[in-house]
Design a protein around this motif. Sequence first.
Motif, PDB file in Angstrom:
ATOM      1  N   GLY A   1       0.840  -1.192   0.000  1.00 23.10           N
ATOM      2  CA  GLY A   1       0.000   0.000   0.000  1.00 23.10           C
ATOM      3  C   GLY A   1       0.873   1.238   0.000  1.00 23.10           C
ATOM      4  N   GLY A   2       0.229   2.397  -0.182  1.00 22.35           N
ATOM      5  CA  GLY A   2       0.972   3.638  -0.322  1.00 22.35           C
ATOM      6  C   GLY A   2       1.850   3.963   0.880  1.00 22.35           C
ATOM      7  N   ALA A   3       1.273   3.890   2.082  1.00 21.35           N
ATOM      8  CA  ALA A   3       2.023   4.283   3.276  1.00 21.35           C
ATOM      9  C   ALA A   3       3.285   3.431   3.430  1.00 21.35           C
ATOM     10  CB  ALA A   3       1.140   4.156   4.513  1.00 21.35           C
TER      11      ALA A   3
ATOM     12  N   ILE B   1       5.922   4.713   1.081  1.00 24.37           N
ATOM     13  CA  ILE B   1       6.496   5.994   1.525  1.00 24.37           C
ATOM     14  C   ILE B   1       7.498   5.747   2.657  1.00 24.37           C
ATOM     15  CG2 ILE B   1       5.982   8.218   2.636  1.00 24.37           C
ATOM     16  CD1 ILE B   1       4.858   8.310  -0.083  1.00 24.37           C
TER      17      ILE B   1
ATOM     18  N   PHE C   1      -0.583  14.925   2.221  1.00 25.03           N
ATOM     19  CA  PHE C   1      -1.019  13.673   2.852  1.00 25.03           C
ATOM     20  C   PHE C   1      -0.150  12.535   2.316  1.00 25.03           C
ATOM     21  CE2 PHE C   1      -3.577   9.737   2.883  1.00 25.03           C
ATOM     22  CZ  PHE C   1      -3.707   9.611   4.261  1.00 25.03           C
ATOM     23  N   HIS C   2       0.438  11.767   3.240  1.00 24.36           N
ATOM     24  CA  HIS C   2       1.330  10.704   2.792  1.00 24.36           C
ATOM     25  C   HIS C   2       0.998   9.343   3.380  1.00 24.36           C
ATOM     26  CE1 HIS C   2       3.782  13.591   0.656  1.00 24.36           C
ATOM     27  NE2 HIS C   2       3.823  14.345   1.733  1.00 24.36           N
ATOM     28  N   GLY C   3      -0.097   9.228   4.150  1.00 22.40           N
ATOM     29  CA  GLY C   3      -0.474   7.909   4.648  1.00 22.40           C
ATOM     30  C   GLY C   3      -0.883   7.951   6.100  1.00 22.40           C
TER      31      GLY C   3
ATOM     32  N   GLU D   1       3.798  15.715  -3.103  1.00 24.70           N
ATOM     33  CA  GLU D   1       2.918  15.159  -4.137  1.00 24.70           C
ATOM     34  C   GLU D   1       2.956  16.142  -5.317  1.00 24.70           C
ATOM     35  OE1 GLU D   1      -1.091  14.335  -2.024  1.00 24.70           O
ATOM     36  OE2 GLU D   1       0.196  15.331  -0.584  1.00 24.70           O
TER      37      GLU D   1
ATOM     38  N   GLU E   1      -5.382  14.470  -1.398  1.00 24.70           N
ATOM     39  CA  GLU E   1      -6.260  14.612  -0.234  1.00 24.70           C
ATOM     40  C   GLU E   1      -6.319  16.060   0.245  1.00 24.70           C
ATOM     41  OE1 GLU E   1      -7.971  11.731   0.871  1.00 24.70           O
ATOM     42  OE2 GLU E   1      -7.066  11.139  -1.029  1.00 24.70           O
TER      43      GLU E   1
ATOM     44  N   ASP F   1       5.826  11.826  -4.255  1.00 28.49           N
ATOM     45  CA  ASP F   1       4.761  10.904  -3.843  1.00 28.49           C
ATOM     46  C   ASP F   1       3.681  10.927  -4.922  1.00 28.49           C
ATOM     47  OD1 ASP F   1       2.568   9.625  -2.851  1.00 28.49           O
ATOM     48  OD2 ASP F   1       2.588  10.583  -0.876  1.00 28.49           O
TER      49      ASP F   1
ATOM     50  N   VAL G   1       1.570   8.445  -5.341  1.00 26.89           N
ATOM     51  CA  VAL G   1       0.613   7.392  -4.973  1.00 26.89           C
ATOM     52  C   VAL G   1      -0.744   7.680  -5.632  1.00 26.89           C
ATOM     53  CG1 VAL G   1      -0.735   6.488  -3.022  1.00 26.89           C
ATOM     54  CG2 VAL G   1       1.757   6.666  -2.854  1.00 26.89           C
ATOM     55  N   GLN G   2      -1.142   8.954  -5.613  1.00 29.01           N
ATOM     56  CA  GLN G   2      -2.459   9.289  -6.167  1.00 29.01           C
ATOM     57  C   GLN G   2      -2.384   9.853  -7.591  1.00 29.01           C
ATOM     58  OE1 GLN G   2      -6.417  11.786  -4.842  1.00 29.01           O
ATOM     59  NE2 GLN G   2      -5.149  10.891  -3.299  1.00 29.01           N
TER      60      GLN G   2
ATOM     61  N   LYS H   1      -1.927   2.950  -5.566  1.00 32.67           N
ATOM     62  CA  LYS H   1      -3.260   3.150  -6.160  1.00 32.67           C
ATOM     63  C   LYS H   1      -3.411   2.659  -7.612  1.00 32.67           C
ATOM     64  CE  LYS H   1      -4.714   7.037  -3.194  1.00 32.67           C
ATOM     65  NZ  LYS H   1      -5.869   6.598  -2.449  1.00 32.67           N
TER      66      LYS H   1
END
Length: 431
Positions: free
Chosen positions: A107-109, A112, A135-137, A208, A213, A241, A243-244, A270
Amino acid sequence: MSDTIQKYKDHVMTGFLKSVAPIVIDHASGTAVWDDQGREYLDCFSGISVVNAGHNHPRVIAAAKAQLDKLVHCSSYLYHVKPVADLAEKIAQIAPHGLTKTFFGNGGAEAIEGAMKLARLYTGKHEFISLHASFHGRSWGTLSITGNQGRKKRGGPYAPGVSFAPVPYAYRSLWPNDPEQCARHCAKCLEDVIRFETSGDVAAFIAEPVLGEGGIIVPPKNYFREIKKVLDQHGILFIADEVQSGFGRTGKMFAIEHYGVDPDILVTAKGIADGFPLSAFTTRPEIADAYKPGDHLSTFGGNPVSCAAALANIEVLQDENLPARAAEIGDYAMRKLRELQKQNPVIGEVRGAGLMIGIELVRDEKLTPANSEAEAIRDALLKRGVLVGVGGVYGNVVRFQPPLIISKQQIEHGLNAFATALAEVAQPAAV
Ligand SMILES: Cc1ncc(COP(=O)(O)O)c(C=O)c1O
Protein backbone atom coordinates in the motif's frame (compact mmCIF):
# COMPACT_ATOMS: atom_id res chain seq x y z
CA MET A 1 -31.53 -2.96 6.69
CA SER A 2 -29.43 -5.16 4.45
CA ASP A 3 -27.54 -8.01 6.05
CA THR A 4 -24.21 -6.59 4.84
CA ILE A 5 -24.85 -3.16 6.30
CA GLN A 6 -25.88 -4.77 9.61
CA LYS A 7 -22.68 -6.85 9.69
CA TYR A 8 -20.64 -3.70 9.05
CA LYS A 9 -22.38 -2.05 12.01
CA ASP A 10 -21.72 -5.05 14.23
CA HIS A 11 -18.27 -6.19 13.15
CA VAL A 12 -16.39 -3.74 10.92
CA MET A 13 -14.50 -0.80 12.42
CA THR A 14 -15.79 2.37 10.83
CA GLY A 15 -15.68 4.81 13.74
CA PHE A 16 -13.04 6.84 11.88
CA LEU A 17 -15.66 7.85 9.28
CA LYS A 18 -18.67 10.14 9.63
CA SER A 19 -20.60 7.53 7.70
CA VAL A 20 -20.25 4.78 5.12
CA ALA A 21 -22.38 5.36 1.98
CA PRO A 22 -25.64 3.45 2.56
CA ILE A 23 -25.25 1.12 -0.42
CA VAL A 24 -23.73 -2.32 -0.88
CA ILE A 25 -21.50 -2.51 -3.96
CA ASP A 26 -21.90 -5.81 -5.72
CA HIS A 27 -20.00 -5.68 -9.00
CA ALA A 28 -18.41 -3.30 -11.47
CA SER A 29 -17.25 -2.95 -15.06
CA GLY A 30 -15.53 -0.06 -16.81
CA THR A 31 -16.94 3.18 -15.35
CA ALA A 32 -20.02 1.51 -13.84
CA VAL A 33 -20.65 -0.11 -10.48
CA TRP A 34 -23.84 -1.83 -9.40
CA ASP A 35 -25.27 -2.18 -5.93
CA ASP A 36 -26.91 -5.34 -4.60
CA GLN A 37 -30.32 -3.98 -5.62
CA GLY A 38 -29.19 -3.89 -9.26
CA ARG A 39 -28.90 -0.09 -9.34
CA GLU A 40 -26.16 1.27 -11.60
CA TYR A 41 -23.82 4.14 -10.64
CA LEU A 42 -21.37 6.15 -12.74
CA ASP A 43 -18.10 5.94 -10.85
CA CYS A 44 -16.38 9.32 -10.81
CA PHE A 45 -14.08 8.44 -7.91
CA SER A 46 -12.47 5.14 -9.04
CA GLY A 47 -12.29 3.65 -5.53
CA ILE A 48 -10.21 6.70 -4.41
CA SER A 49 -8.36 7.18 -7.67
CA VAL A 50 -7.35 3.55 -8.17
CA VAL A 51 -9.05 1.89 -11.16
CA ASN A 52 -7.50 4.15 -13.81
CA ALA A 53 -8.00 1.58 -16.60
CA GLY A 54 -11.61 1.05 -15.51
CA HIS A 55 -13.13 -1.58 -13.25
CA ASN A 56 -12.30 -5.17 -14.18
CA HIS A 57 -10.43 -4.34 -17.36
CA PRO A 58 -10.53 -7.64 -19.29
CA ARG A 59 -6.77 -7.67 -19.97
CA VAL A 60 -5.92 -6.99 -16.33
CA ILE A 61 -8.34 -9.64 -15.10
CA ALA A 62 -7.05 -12.20 -17.61
CA ALA A 63 -3.45 -11.59 -16.54
CA ALA A 64 -4.37 -11.90 -12.86
CA LYS A 65 -6.40 -15.08 -13.44
CA ALA A 66 -3.56 -16.71 -15.38
CA GLN A 67 -1.17 -15.91 -12.55
CA LEU A 68 -3.67 -17.10 -9.91
CA ASP A 69 -3.62 -20.56 -11.44
CA LYS A 70 0.18 -20.70 -11.27
CA LEU A 71 1.36 -19.02 -8.07
CA VAL A 72 -0.28 -16.77 -5.49
CA HIS A 73 2.57 -16.31 -3.03
CA CYS A 74 5.98 -17.67 -2.21
CA SER A 75 7.60 -14.41 -1.00
CA SER A 76 8.94 -12.42 -3.89
CA TYR A 77 12.08 -11.41 -2.02
CA LEU A 78 13.25 -14.87 -0.97
CA TYR A 79 13.01 -16.28 -4.50
CA HIS A 80 12.92 -14.88 -8.02
CA VAL A 81 9.40 -14.57 -9.44
CA LYS A 82 8.82 -13.72 -13.11
CA PRO A 83 5.94 -11.19 -12.86
CA VAL A 84 7.95 -9.19 -10.33
CA ALA A 85 10.96 -9.03 -12.65
CA ASP A 86 8.82 -8.19 -15.68
CA LEU A 87 6.97 -5.42 -13.85
CA ALA A 88 10.16 -3.89 -12.43
CA GLU A 89 11.63 -3.83 -15.96
CA LYS A 90 8.46 -2.15 -17.28
CA ILE A 91 8.50 0.50 -14.55
CA ALA A 92 12.15 1.24 -15.36
CA GLN A 93 11.04 1.97 -18.94
CA ILE A 94 8.25 4.40 -18.01
CA ALA A 95 9.63 6.06 -14.86
CA PRO A 96 11.34 9.48 -14.92
CA HIS A 97 14.93 9.57 -16.13
CA GLY A 98 17.41 7.25 -14.41
CA LEU A 99 14.96 5.57 -12.03
CA THR A 100 15.49 1.91 -12.80
CA LYS A 101 15.30 -0.06 -9.53
CA THR A 102 12.06 -0.77 -7.69
CA PHE A 103 10.96 -2.12 -4.35
CA PHE A 104 7.39 -3.45 -4.21
CA GLY A 105 5.12 -3.17 -1.17
CA ASN A 106 1.39 -3.47 -0.63
CA GLY A 107 0.00 0.00 0.00
CA GLY A 108 0.97 3.64 -0.32
CA ALA A 109 2.02 4.28 3.28
CA GLU A 110 4.32 1.26 3.29
CA ALA A 111 6.08 2.46 0.15
CA ILE A 112 6.50 5.99 1.52
CA GLU A 113 8.03 4.56 4.71
CA GLY A 114 10.46 2.46 2.66
CA ALA A 115 11.44 5.46 0.53
CA MET A 116 12.07 7.56 3.65
CA LYS A 117 14.24 4.84 5.14
CA LEU A 118 16.23 4.49 1.93
CA ALA A 119 16.75 8.26 1.65
CA ARG A 120 18.23 8.31 5.14
CA LEU A 121 20.50 5.34 4.46
CA TYR A 122 21.76 6.80 1.18
CA THR A 123 22.40 10.34 2.40
CA GLY A 124 23.46 9.48 5.93
CA LYS A 125 21.18 12.38 6.93
CA HIS A 126 18.07 12.12 9.05
CA GLU A 127 15.53 14.93 8.69
CA PHE A 128 12.65 15.47 6.25
CA ILE A 129 10.83 18.44 4.82
CA SER A 130 7.27 18.09 3.64
CA LEU A 131 4.49 20.48 2.55
CA HIS A 132 1.56 22.06 4.32
CA ALA A 133 -1.70 20.40 3.16
CA SER A 134 0.14 17.22 2.18
CA PHE A 135 -1.02 13.67 2.85
CA HIS A 136 1.33 10.70 2.79
CA GLY A 137 -0.47 7.91 4.65
CA ARG A 138 -1.85 6.68 7.96
CA SER A 139 1.14 4.99 9.55
CA TRP A 140 2.99 6.90 12.26
CA GLY A 141 5.98 7.71 10.03
CA THR A 142 3.82 8.91 7.14
CA LEU A 143 1.54 10.90 9.46
CA SER A 144 4.69 12.53 10.81
CA ILE A 145 5.35 13.99 7.35
CA THR A 146 1.67 14.76 6.65
CA GLY A 147 0.85 18.47 6.76
CA ASN A 148 -2.77 18.31 7.81
CA GLN A 149 -4.05 18.42 11.38
CA GLY A 150 -7.34 16.84 10.30
CA ARG A 151 -5.47 13.62 9.55
CA LYS A 152 -3.02 13.83 12.47
CA LYS A 153 -5.32 14.75 15.33
CA ARG A 154 -5.26 12.53 18.42
CA GLY A 155 -2.09 10.78 17.20
CA GLY A 156 0.70 13.08 18.29
CA PRO A 157 3.38 13.77 19.19
CA TYR A 158 4.92 12.66 15.93
CA ALA A 159 8.48 11.90 14.82
CA PRO A 160 11.00 14.66 15.41
CA GLY A 161 13.14 15.94 12.57
CA VAL A 162 10.28 16.90 10.26
CA SER A 163 9.74 20.47 9.04
CA PHE A 164 6.98 21.82 6.83
CA ALA A 165 7.19 24.32 3.99
CA PRO A 166 4.25 26.33 2.58
CA VAL A 167 2.34 24.72 -0.23
CA PRO A 168 1.90 26.67 -3.48
CA TYR A 169 -1.89 26.82 -3.10
CA ALA A 170 -2.31 29.94 -5.22
CA TYR A 171 -6.08 30.26 -4.69
CA ARG A 172 -5.67 30.79 -0.94
CA SER A 173 -2.36 32.65 -1.18
CA LEU A 174 -1.59 36.36 -1.51
CA TRP A 175 -1.16 35.78 -5.26
CA PRO A 176 -4.37 34.11 -6.49
CA ASN A 177 -3.84 35.69 -9.92
CA ASP A 178 -0.10 35.14 -10.13
CA PRO A 179 0.57 31.47 -9.38
CA GLU A 180 4.20 31.65 -10.56
CA GLN A 181 4.91 34.38 -8.00
CA CYS A 182 3.27 32.18 -5.38
CA ALA A 183 5.62 29.36 -6.43
CA ARG A 184 8.70 31.61 -6.22
CA HIS A 185 7.61 32.74 -2.76
CA CYS A 186 7.19 29.12 -1.63
CA ALA A 187 10.63 28.19 -2.96
CA LYS A 188 12.11 31.11 -1.00
CA CYS A 189 10.26 29.85 2.09
CA LEU A 190 11.86 26.43 1.58
CA GLU A 191 15.27 28.14 1.88
CA ASP A 192 14.12 29.68 5.14
CA VAL A 193 12.75 26.39 6.44
CA ILE A 194 16.10 24.70 5.79
CA ARG A 195 17.99 27.56 7.43
CA PHE A 196 15.77 28.24 10.43
CA GLU A 197 13.85 25.03 11.19
CA THR A 198 16.24 22.16 10.50
CA SER A 199 19.65 21.25 11.86
CA GLY A 200 21.00 21.12 8.31
CA ASP A 201 20.75 17.33 8.33
CA VAL A 202 17.91 16.92 5.79
CA ALA A 203 17.78 13.63 3.89
CA ALA A 204 14.82 14.39 1.64
CA PHE A 205 12.06 16.77 0.64
CA ILE A 206 8.83 14.92 -0.11
CA ALA A 207 5.90 16.29 -2.12
CA GLU A 208 2.92 15.16 -4.14
CA PRO A 209 3.33 16.63 -7.66
CA VAL A 210 -0.44 17.21 -7.51
CA LEU A 211 -1.79 17.15 -3.96
CA GLY A 212 -4.76 14.80 -3.72
CA GLU A 213 -6.26 14.61 -0.23
CA GLY A 214 -5.22 18.23 0.42
CA GLY A 215 -7.81 19.32 -2.16
CA ILE A 216 -6.43 18.64 -5.67
CA ILE A 217 -3.88 21.43 -5.40
CA VAL A 218 -1.89 21.78 -8.62
CA PRO A 219 1.46 23.50 -7.99
CA PRO A 220 2.23 26.22 -10.57
CA LYS A 221 4.30 25.25 -13.61
CA ASN A 222 7.58 26.71 -12.27
CA TYR A 223 7.26 25.34 -8.73
CA PHE A 224 9.29 22.13 -8.84
CA ARG A 225 12.07 23.71 -10.93
CA GLU A 226 12.42 26.46 -8.30
CA ILE A 227 12.33 23.90 -5.50
CA LYS A 228 14.87 21.63 -7.18
CA LYS A 229 17.40 24.47 -7.35
CA VAL A 230 17.15 24.89 -3.58
CA LEU A 231 17.33 21.13 -2.93
CA ASP A 232 20.41 20.74 -5.13
CA GLN A 233 22.23 23.53 -3.31
CA HIS A 234 21.72 21.66 -0.04
CA GLY A 235 22.23 18.07 -1.26
CA ILE A 236 18.66 17.10 -0.37
CA LEU A 237 16.89 14.29 -2.23
CA PHE A 238 13.49 14.84 -3.84
CA ILE A 239 10.90 12.11 -3.19
CA ALA A 240 7.84 12.46 -5.45
CA ASP A 241 4.76 10.90 -3.84
CA GLU A 242 2.77 9.83 -6.91
CA VAL A 243 0.61 7.39 -4.97
CA GLN A 244 -2.46 9.29 -6.17
CA SER A 245 -1.22 11.25 -9.19
CA GLY A 246 0.59 8.42 -10.99
CA PHE A 247 -0.31 6.12 -13.87
CA GLY A 248 -1.97 8.53 -16.27
CA ARG A 249 -4.30 10.22 -13.80
CA THR A 250 -3.10 13.80 -14.53
CA GLY A 251 -2.69 13.44 -18.30
CA LYS A 252 0.91 12.16 -18.19
CA MET A 253 2.11 8.77 -16.99
CA PHE A 254 3.49 10.56 -13.91
CA ALA A 255 2.45 14.05 -12.79
CA ILE A 256 6.04 15.18 -12.23
CA GLU A 257 6.49 15.02 -16.04
CA HIS A 258 4.41 18.23 -16.25
CA TYR A 259 7.23 20.05 -14.46
CA GLY A 260 10.35 18.89 -16.33
CA VAL A 261 12.05 17.76 -13.13
CA ASP A 262 13.30 14.27 -12.26
CA PRO A 263 12.77 13.08 -8.69
CA ASP A 264 15.36 10.93 -6.93
CA ILE A 265 12.71 8.52 -5.66
CA LEU A 266 9.26 7.98 -7.17
CA VAL A 267 6.59 6.43 -4.93
CA THR A 268 3.52 4.81 -6.49
CA ALA A 269 0.49 2.72 -5.47
CA LYS A 270 -3.26 3.15 -6.16
CA GLY A 271 -3.41 3.22 -10.00
CA ILE A 272 -0.47 0.84 -10.43
CA ALA A 273 -2.53 -2.37 -10.73
CA ASP A 274 -6.11 -1.27 -11.51
CA GLY A 275 -7.38 -2.30 -8.08
CA PHE A 276 -5.03 -5.09 -7.02
CA PRO A 277 -3.10 -4.14 -3.87
CA LEU A 278 0.44 -3.11 -4.76
CA SER A 279 2.81 -0.22 -4.17
CA ALA A 280 6.31 0.62 -5.27
CA PHE A 281 9.19 3.00 -4.93
CA THR A 282 11.66 3.40 -7.73
CA THR A 283 15.06 5.03 -7.71
CA ARG A 284 18.52 5.23 -9.26
CA PRO A 285 20.77 2.18 -8.78
CA GLU A 286 23.29 4.03 -6.59
CA ILE A 287 20.51 5.05 -4.18
CA ALA A 288 18.99 1.55 -4.20
CA ASP A 289 22.41 0.15 -3.32
CA ALA A 290 22.29 1.95 0.04
CA TYR A 291 20.13 -0.93 1.30
CA LYS A 292 22.34 -3.57 2.94
CA PRO A 293 21.31 -7.06 4.14
CA GLY A 294 18.70 -6.85 6.89
CA ASP A 295 17.66 -3.27 6.08
CA HIS A 296 14.29 -3.93 4.45
CA LEU A 297 11.68 -6.49 3.28
CA SER A 298 7.95 -7.10 3.00
CA THR A 299 6.32 -10.54 3.31
CA PHE A 300 3.53 -9.82 0.84
CA GLY A 301 5.35 -7.12 -1.15
CA GLY A 302 5.51 -7.86 -4.86
CA ASN A 303 2.62 -10.29 -4.80
CA PRO A 304 2.79 -12.22 -8.10
CA VAL A 305 -0.92 -11.77 -8.89
CA SER A 306 -0.77 -8.03 -8.23
CA CYS A 307 2.42 -7.71 -10.28
CA ALA A 308 0.93 -9.62 -13.24
CA ALA A 309 -2.13 -7.38 -13.05
CA ALA A 310 0.05 -4.27 -12.85
CA LEU A 311 2.04 -5.22 -15.93
CA ALA A 312 -1.15 -5.74 -17.93
CA ASN A 313 -2.54 -2.50 -16.50
CA ILE A 314 0.46 -0.45 -17.64
CA GLU A 315 0.25 -2.02 -21.11
CA VAL A 316 -3.43 -1.05 -21.24
CA LEU A 317 -2.61 2.54 -20.19
CA GLN A 318 -0.07 2.70 -23.03
CA ASP A 319 -2.00 0.82 -25.73
CA GLU A 320 -5.24 2.72 -25.10
CA ASN A 321 -3.40 6.07 -24.76
CA LEU A 322 -5.14 6.66 -21.47
CA PRO A 323 -2.90 9.48 -20.16
CA ALA A 324 -3.62 11.55 -23.30
CA ARG A 325 -7.28 10.71 -23.04
CA ALA A 326 -7.33 11.83 -19.41
CA ALA A 327 -5.80 15.14 -20.50
CA GLU A 328 -8.42 15.66 -23.21
CA ILE A 329 -11.51 14.66 -21.22
CA GLY A 330 -10.19 16.43 -18.12
CA ASP A 331 -9.72 19.73 -20.02
CA TYR A 332 -13.23 19.39 -21.43
CA ALA A 333 -14.71 18.74 -17.97
CA MET A 334 -12.85 21.67 -16.40
CA ARG A 335 -14.03 24.02 -19.20
CA LYS A 336 -17.64 22.95 -18.53
CA LEU A 337 -17.20 23.39 -14.79
CA ARG A 338 -15.72 26.87 -15.25
CA GLU A 339 -18.80 27.81 -17.28
CA LEU A 340 -20.95 26.61 -14.39
CA GLN A 341 -18.76 28.62 -12.00
CA LYS A 342 -19.77 31.87 -13.75
CA GLN A 343 -23.37 31.51 -12.51
CA ASN A 344 -22.45 29.97 -9.16
CA PRO A 345 -20.35 32.02 -6.72
CA VAL A 346 -20.30 28.99 -4.40
CA ILE A 347 -17.78 27.46 -6.85
CA GLY A 348 -14.65 29.24 -5.67
CA GLU A 349 -12.21 27.47 -7.95
CA VAL A 350 -12.14 24.64 -10.47
CA ARG A 351 -8.68 23.16 -10.74
CA GLY A 352 -6.93 20.00 -11.70
CA ALA A 353 -4.76 18.14 -14.16
CA GLY A 354 -6.18 15.50 -16.46
CA LEU A 355 -8.85 13.56 -14.61
CA MET A 356 -7.73 14.67 -11.16
CA ILE A 357 -10.26 17.48 -10.75
CA GLY A 358 -11.26 19.46 -7.67
CA ILE A 359 -14.14 21.90 -7.29
CA GLU A 360 -13.53 24.08 -4.24
CA LEU A 361 -16.77 25.39 -2.72
CA VAL A 362 -16.87 28.60 -0.67
CA ARG A 363 -19.63 30.51 1.13
CA ASP A 364 -18.45 34.07 0.58
CA GLU A 365 -15.71 36.33 -0.67
CA LYS A 366 -13.59 35.55 2.38
CA LEU A 367 -13.45 32.00 0.95
CA THR A 368 -15.20 30.49 3.97
CA PRO A 369 -15.12 26.76 3.20
CA ALA A 370 -18.52 25.33 2.19
CA ASN A 371 -17.75 21.92 3.64
CA SER A 372 -21.25 20.79 4.60
CA GLU A 373 -22.40 21.81 1.11
CA ALA A 374 -19.66 19.66 -0.46
CA GLU A 375 -20.81 16.66 1.56
CA ALA A 376 -24.45 17.32 0.74
CA ILE A 377 -23.57 17.45 -2.97
CA ARG A 378 -21.74 14.13 -2.73
CA ASP A 379 -24.78 12.59 -1.02
CA ALA A 380 -27.19 14.11 -3.56
CA LEU A 381 -25.04 12.74 -6.39
CA LEU A 382 -25.12 9.28 -4.82
CA LYS A 383 -28.93 9.44 -4.94
CA ARG A 384 -28.65 10.43 -8.60
CA GLY A 385 -26.39 7.46 -9.31
CA VAL A 386 -23.02 9.24 -9.50
CA LEU A 387 -20.10 8.53 -7.15
CA VAL A 388 -17.71 11.39 -6.33
CA GLY A 389 -15.33 12.16 -3.47
CA VAL A 390 -14.99 15.04 -1.04
CA GLY A 391 -11.65 16.19 0.34
CA GLY A 392 -9.37 19.13 0.90
CA VAL A 393 -7.79 20.43 4.07
CA TYR A 394 -11.05 22.30 4.74
CA GLY A 395 -13.29 19.44 3.56
CA ASN A 396 -14.87 21.64 0.89
CA VAL A 397 -13.53 20.19 -2.36
CA VAL A 398 -15.69 17.92 -4.52
CA ARG A 399 -13.39 15.49 -6.30
CA PHE A 400 -13.96 14.08 -9.78
CA GLN A 401 -11.41 11.31 -10.40
CA PRO A 402 -13.16 8.85 -12.72
CA PRO A 403 -11.55 5.94 -14.56
CA LEU A 404 -9.49 7.35 -17.45
CA ILE A 405 -11.62 5.42 -19.97
CA ILE A 406 -14.64 7.63 -19.23
CA SER A 407 -16.33 8.92 -22.40
CA LYS A 408 -17.37 12.50 -23.13
CA GLN A 409 -21.05 11.55 -22.79
CA GLN A 410 -20.44 9.86 -19.47
CA ILE A 411 -18.51 12.77 -17.99
CA GLU A 412 -21.20 15.09 -19.36
CA HIS A 413 -23.76 13.01 -17.47
CA GLY A 414 -21.70 13.29 -14.27
CA LEU A 415 -21.30 17.06 -14.71
CA ASN A 416 -25.02 17.60 -15.39
CA ALA A 417 -25.82 15.63 -12.25
CA PHE A 418 -23.31 17.81 -10.37
CA ALA A 419 -24.99 20.99 -11.67
CA THR A 420 -28.40 19.72 -10.53
CA ALA A 421 -27.06 18.69 -7.12
CA LEU A 422 -25.36 22.08 -6.77
CA ALA A 423 -28.63 23.88 -7.54
CA GLU A 424 -30.48 21.68 -5.03
CA VAL A 425 -27.97 21.87 -2.21
CA ALA A 426 -25.53 24.72 -2.39
CA GLN A 427 -27.50 27.64 -3.76
CA PRO A 428 -29.78 28.20 -0.78
CA ALA A 429 -26.73 28.28 1.50
CA ALA A 430 -24.74 30.64 -0.74
CA VAL A 431 -24.65 34.43 -0.37
C1 LIG B 1 -0.47 11.02 -2.01
C2 LIG B 1 -0.77 9.85 -1.14
N1 LIG B 1 0.25 9.24 -0.51
C3 LIG B 1 0.05 8.16 0.27
C4 LIG B 1 -1.21 7.65 0.47
C5 LIG B 1 -1.41 6.45 1.35
O1 LIG B 1 -1.75 5.35 0.57
P1 LIG B 1 -2.43 4.05 1.24
O2 LIG B 1 -3.80 4.46 1.68
O3 LIG B 1 -2.44 3.05 0.13
O4 LIG B 1 -1.54 3.65 2.37
C6 LIG B 1 -2.30 8.24 -0.18
C7 LIG B 1 -3.67 7.74 0.01
O5 LIG B 1 -4.66 8.38 -0.24
C8 LIG B 1 -2.08 9.37 -1.00
O6 LIG B 1 -3.08 9.99 -1.63
